[in-house]
Structure formats: C-alpha cells, structure tokens
Design a protein around this motif. Structure first.
Motif, short mmCIF file in Angstrom:
data_model
loop_
_atom_site.label_atom_id
_atom_site.label_comp_id
_atom_site.label_asym_id
_atom_site.label_seq_id
_atom_site.Cartn_x
_atom_site.Cartn_y
_atom_site.Cartn_z
N UNK A 25 38.22 83.34 12.12
CA UNK A 25 39.58 82.92 11.81
C UNK A 25 39.66 82.67 10.30
N UNK A 26 40.89 82.56 9.80
CA UNK A 26 41.08 82.29 8.38
C UNK A 26 40.53 80.91 8.03
N UNK A 27 40.15 80.75 6.76
CA UNK A 27 39.72 79.42 6.29
C UNK A 27 40.88 78.44 6.33
N UNK A 36 43.21 70.65 6.49
CA UNK A 36 42.94 71.25 5.19
C UNK A 36 42.30 72.62 5.31
N UNK A 37 41.12 72.68 5.92
CA UNK A 37 40.42 73.96 6.04
C UNK A 37 39.73 74.04 7.39
N UNK A 38 39.35 75.24 7.76
CA UNK A 38 38.50 75.40 8.94
C UNK A 38 37.13 74.87 8.57
N UNK A 39 36.64 73.89 9.33
CA UNK A 39 35.39 73.24 8.95
C UNK A 39 34.24 73.55 9.91
N UNK A 40 34.55 74.18 11.02
CA UNK A 40 33.50 74.52 11.99
C UNK A 40 34.00 75.65 12.86
N UNK A 41 33.04 76.38 13.45
CA UNK A 41 33.40 77.52 14.29
C UNK A 41 34.26 77.10 15.47
N UNK A 42 34.07 75.87 15.93
CA UNK A 42 34.81 75.45 17.13
C UNK A 42 36.26 75.13 16.84
N UNK A 43 36.59 74.90 15.57
CA UNK A 43 37.92 74.38 15.27
C UNK A 43 39.07 75.29 15.74
N UNK A 44 38.98 76.61 15.44
CA UNK A 44 40.07 77.46 15.92
C UNK A 44 40.05 77.60 17.45
N UNK A 45 38.96 77.16 18.07
CA UNK A 45 38.83 77.33 19.52
C UNK A 45 39.19 76.08 20.30
N UNK A 68 33.78 72.78 3.81
CA UNK A 68 33.71 71.33 3.97
C UNK A 68 33.63 70.73 2.58
N UNK A 69 34.56 69.81 2.31
CA UNK A 69 34.62 69.33 0.93
C UNK A 69 34.24 67.87 0.76
N UNK A 70 33.79 67.23 1.85
CA UNK A 70 33.40 65.83 1.67
C UNK A 70 32.27 65.68 0.68
N UNK A 71 31.43 66.72 0.59
CA UNK A 71 30.24 66.61 -0.27
C UNK A 71 30.42 67.28 -1.62
N UNK A 85 28.87 79.85 6.01
CA UNK A 85 29.22 80.62 7.21
C UNK A 85 28.48 80.05 8.40
N UNK A 86 29.21 79.89 9.50
CA UNK A 86 28.60 79.33 10.70
C UNK A 86 28.62 80.38 11.81
N UNK A 87 27.44 80.66 12.34
CA UNK A 87 27.37 81.56 13.49
C UNK A 87 27.49 80.72 14.74
N UNK A 88 28.20 81.22 15.74
CA UNK A 88 28.37 80.39 16.94
C UNK A 88 28.47 81.20 18.21
N UNK A 89 28.09 80.55 19.30
CA UNK A 89 28.36 81.12 20.63
C UNK A 89 29.00 80.03 21.47
N UNK A 90 29.93 80.47 22.34
CA UNK A 90 30.69 79.50 23.14
C UNK A 90 30.70 79.86 24.60
#
Ligand code: SER
Length: 585
Positions: A25-27, A36-45, A68-71, A85-90
């Motif tokens: 998905x888009x950032x 603000x931004x997509x911060x994890x693969x699960x967020x759009x899901x 992720x901009x906290x840091x 980039x986060x690789x994920x399986x769901x």
C-alpha cells in the motif's frame, strides 16, 4: 543475499504455501488524513483483521513500505531508519500459531540458511489480559529450538498493538545471535547490547483494545508477521550497519568522495533521510507545516543541514537522487517514474530552508547586537527558542553561531520551553494516530463525493494531465491537490465550480462496483491505480459524469450536497496546485 532477493524469496515461499501476494500500500494511508504514514504491514489490513473479507482470500503476503518517525533524532547511529521495508504474511482467520511458527522457522533455516544455533525466540509471559503463551513455546520446541533459547517476557516486549487501540495480541519474536560477546551473565534477547538482533515478529491477534483500555474478542484468530528487510540483509551479508548493504552503499561511497569533512554520522543521516524523503514524495507527500508534510519537511531540512556540515555543494542533491534512482529502480519503480517531481520538491524545499537560515541568521545577529548594547554576553532562552519556533532556525546552528560570535546562550530555559513544545507536539501526533480509522460522517462523506466531482471537472477544464496528488477532508471543507503546471485562472475556476454545481443539481445517482484493477482501468476509471491492498478495487460512478477508484464512502445522490464554492486556489509545491472548497447549505 541482496535485499531484493530476500524479498522475492519471501514472497515466493509464502505463495507456495497458499498465500496471495498483494502489492504494498502507499506510504500515505489512503482516504485517511488522520494517520501520518503507514508504519507496519498490518496497518492497511486492519479492517480485514477485524473481520472484513479480503478480496484476495484469508492468506496474504506482501512487502510493505513503512515510515516510522518517532526515532528521527536517532538516525545517524548504526541502526535506526525512518523508512524501511517490512515483509509480512497474514492469516485472516485461517492458520494460527503452529503453522505460522513452522513457516517462519522453515523460511529462516531452509530458505535463508540461517543456522538454527543462531536463533533464539521470545514468547509472551502472560498477565491479567492474556495467558502465558506456552503454545508458541511448544511449537518452537517442536520445530527445533532448544528450551534454553526460548525466553518469556511481559507486555513491554511480547505484545503488539499499533498505537493505543485496535487489533492486538501476544507475539513471538525471533532473534539472531550476532556472535558478539554477551554483555553479562543475564544477557538475553531483550537486551540492547547488540548481541541479539530481532529479525521477525509473529503476532497472534485475537483481541481488540478499546479506547477505554479494555479488550474485546474478535470473531476470528489472525496472524500478523513482520520481518524488517534492511536488517535481515545486513545480518545475512555479515555487515555491522544497514548503511553497508547494497541499498545504501553506493550513496555512502559517493558522499564520502564529495564531502570535505569526514563525518560518518552526517553521511548516514543524508543517505537515510534522502531515501525516506524520496519514497514519501513518490507516494504523493509534499512538505508543509503540519502533520505528514511537516515530517517530510524535517527530513529534507535535516538532510540539507548535514549536507552543509559535510561541506557538500547543495546542487549535488540532484545527482544523489539520480544515483539512488539508478540503484533502487528495480525495488521501487515508483522512484524512477517520479524522479523529476522528487528532484523539484527536494530542491524547492532546500531553497526555502536556505531562506529560513538567512532570516534566522539575521535575527541572531540582531539579538547579539541587542545584548552587546545592554552590556551582556548571554542571549536569553526565550530568544533562542523564538529563533527555533518562529524562524525554524535549528538549535545546532544557533549554538555554532554563538561560538563563532563569542556569546553564550541561556540553554536551560531553552530546554524547558523546548520540552513543553515537544510534549505538545507528541500529544498532537498521538491524537492523530488514535484517530486511525477516521470516523466518517455526513459532512465528510459529502465532501468526499464533491472531491470526485471536482477532480473530473478539473480534468474537463484544464486537461487530462490533472491527477490527484493529495486530498484532505474535514467536516468544514475539502482540500484537493492536483498536478497542473500553472496557476488556474479565475475564469477556469469559475467554469470548474459551475460544472460541479451542475452535477449536483442533476441529482446524479452514485453507484459502487467491485472489480479487478484491470477491469477498472478498462472502464476508464481515474484514480490511483497503484498501491492498492488487493487486486479488487471499488469503482464509484457518479451518473454519467465521473468514474473513480476509491474506498468510499459516498453520498447516494449528488442532490443532497448543497452549493459547491471554491474558496482558494494556490500553489502547493512545484507543479502541484491546491484548491480549498466548501459546500454551502
Ligand atoms: N505488526 C507487527 C510489527 O510491526 C508484525 O508485523 O512488528
């Protein structure tokens, strides 16, 4: 193994195990100005974890661009990145712990060939909200992780939730032993000493946390996993920092060649922030003074500051973009497609920042004159803070100038004011995140439909080159950013307004259909074709006037919307115009 090969291996592995590959998905979360931004693969899901049916089924895999901009202030050390980039399986109500753990183990040991001796895992220790996760621990033992390398920790380490509320659950994390000396007898994967590096996280989502802090049970059991690509590449390549892998190495080398000052931290900051900024811009982000635009602004300004520190000619930015695009075009074709826009936005923002610096320096000099007249040698904290807050003048530069001018700064007071300011922004950002799945109401829904009418009307009046590059809706107004090379004339605006109002008066019916992306394209629908969650998309049709890909929701008929009035037309960034409009009842 190169990062892109790890990505491909991962997607192929999970495809072989019955998962559908879905695009990143888009950032910039779609239709959701509050995050603000997509911060994890699960967020759009999230909707699918909560029970909605995903068009691609109940087993999915993807790579997801994340910011992720906290840091942000930690970037420059040897591990923090703002873009990754986060690789994920769901599993969306399909398999659970045993299968997930077995697949993780097989991927790590058989596909990436990580020796089992290098792996340790952690599981949730249990508390009043959820049981001790002995099931995961047993699964790990069964696949081959010895008991002494299975650890249990509490919520701080082994519980995952995005922000403050939403789907959540215990997780089991995998760690890679770098072979470094243990920092002490009690050294374990929860320790920060660098011996153990987290490589993958499997979250078992059965619950949802509510705003009041209590939990409800979901209708399905989900698995959400996340593997950090850059970090994995770093470990497999035997590197100490991500900056040494092929994603960053060519830029780091070039920076070293062209810098007049040898400062590795600054080189890392430039390399990191440039990549993040490019990715955000490619996904439609533009610098501004609020929210995500402000994050982008900070990234670009911080990068510019460090380029200056390295004594690199700022005109080099364009060459650095070329080099990055060349290096990353296979991983992120969107960088190549948006190269010119990326350059324009970066250069324009750099120029603005240089003007800020000039203004700040002028104010600083005034302050010096003033204190000298008063026979003092210290600039008060409020003035130092004003330089920062009102003039956007970075504190480091104030300190540098103070040294050069032989004056002191009242930094304690500055720190106090700065902390209060930070706390205020932090609360603001938290609020934004909490608003995650923005509430839709009658007004925002009407503005949403008005945006589609506006988009189509602009294309009719200005031409087909008009493309949406951003949208923000509140209950009071809509704001729409679109590509167009010059100012829209008052006559053109009037025409646009008139066309939109005609469509409202025609009381057109709004209908929605789900179809594949290819079918949508074939119908001539406009909208963002890339970066959708699944191949199936919703196409909203407004009478015979507009067809656009969109998540909705929309009004049923345009007649209920009121009178459309354009309030303002202005530049948003180079090549992008912005319209603000209201619906008057
Ligand atoms: N959501 C979890 C994480 O971000 C796993 O994907 O770590």
């Amino acid at each position: 193994m190169k990062a892109i090969d790890i990505r491909n291996k991962f997607l192929n592995f999970f495809e072989k195990h019955g998962h559908k590959i879905i695009p990143s998905a888009s950032l910039i979360p779609e239709n959701d100005p509050s995050v603000l931004f997509t911060t994890a693969g699960m967020q759009p899901l999230i909707p699918y974890l909560l029970g909605a049916k995903h068009p691609e089924g109940d087993k999915l895999t993807d790579y997801q661009k994340c910011v992720r901009t906290v840091d942000i202030e930690d970037v420059g050390d040897n591990r923090h990145l703002t873009f990754f980039e986060m690789l994920g399986n769901w599993s969306l109500g399909s398999y659970f712990k045993e299968e997930a753990i077995k697949m993780s183990y097989d991927f790590l040991t058989k596909e990436l060939h990580i020796p089992v001796e290098k792996l340790s895992v952690t599981c949730f220790a249990g508390d009043e909200d959820a049981k001790r996760d002995t099931v995961s621990a047993e699964c790990w033992k069964k696949v081959g992780i010895p008991e002494e390398r299975i650890y249990f920790f509490g919520k701080d380490n082994n519980w995952w939730i995005a922000g403050e509320e939403g789907p959540c659950g215990p997780d089991t994390e995998m760690f890679y032993d770098t072979g470094k000396q243990a920092c002490g007898e009690n050294c374990n994967p929860s320790c920060d000493c660098g011996k153990y590096v987290e490589i993958w996280n499997n979250v078992f989502i059965k619950k949802k946390k509510k705003p009041d802090g209590t939990y409800t049970k979901l209708t399905q059991r989900n698995v959400d996993t996340g593997l950090g690509l850059e970090r994995m590449a770093m470990l497999l390549q035997g590197k100490e920092t991500p900056y040494e892998i092929e994603i960053f190495a060519p830029i780091m080398k070039r920076l070293e060649e062209i810098a007049k000052v040898d400062e590795i931290q600054s080189r890392r900051i430039v390399a990191e922030h440039l990549r993040s900024s490019m990715m955000i811009i490619a996904d439609g982000g533009r610098p501004s003074n609020i929210d995500r635009g402000y994050v982008l602004r900070r990234l670009i300004r911080r990068m510019t500051r460090h380029l200056r520190k390295l004594e690199i000619d700022l005109n080099e930015i364009s060459n650095l973009v070329d080099l990055y695009v060349e290096n990353l075009k296979e991983m992120y074709p969107e960088l190549k497609e948006n190269k010119e826009i990326i350059k324009n936005v970066l250069i324009e923002e750099k120029n603005k920042f240089m003007r800020t610096l000039e203004n700040g320096e002028r104010e600083f000099n005034k302050a010096v004159e003033r204190i000298k007249k008063e026979g003092k040698n210290k600039i008060d904290g409020q003035t130092v803070f004003n330089l920062y807050e009102t003039y956007g003048f970075p504190q480091e530069i104030t300190i540098e100038l103070a040294k050069e001018n032989g004056v002191e700064l009242e930094l304690e007071k500055f720190d106090e004011l700065y902390k209060a300011h930070q706390e205020k922004s932090r609360l603001g950002a938290k609020q934004k995140f909490k608003g995650g799945l923005a509430e839709q109401n009658e007004q925002t829904t009407q503005y949403h439909t008005a945006t589609h009418l506006l988009h189509q009307a602009l294309r009719q009046v200005l031409g087909e080159h008009v493309k949406q590059s951003g949208s923000n809706i509140t209950t009071e107004r809509l704001r729409f950013d679109f590509t167009h090379p010059q100012k829209v004339t008052p006559e053109e605006l009037k025409k646009v307004e008139q066309i939109v109002n005609e469509q409202i008066q025609r009381d057109l019916k709004v209908t929605c259909e789900e179809m594949s992306l290819d079918e949508a394209k074939a119908t001539g629908a406009i909208g963002l074709f890339e970066s959708k969650y699944g191949d199936k998309v919703k196409v909203y049709t407004i009478g015979d006037f507009s067809k656009e890909i969109c998540g909705g929701p929309h009004v049923e008929r345009t007649g209920e919307m009121g009178k459309f009035i354009i309030k303002k037309e202005e530049a948003s960034s180079s090549g992008v115009r912005r319209i603000k409009a209201i619906l008057e009842k």
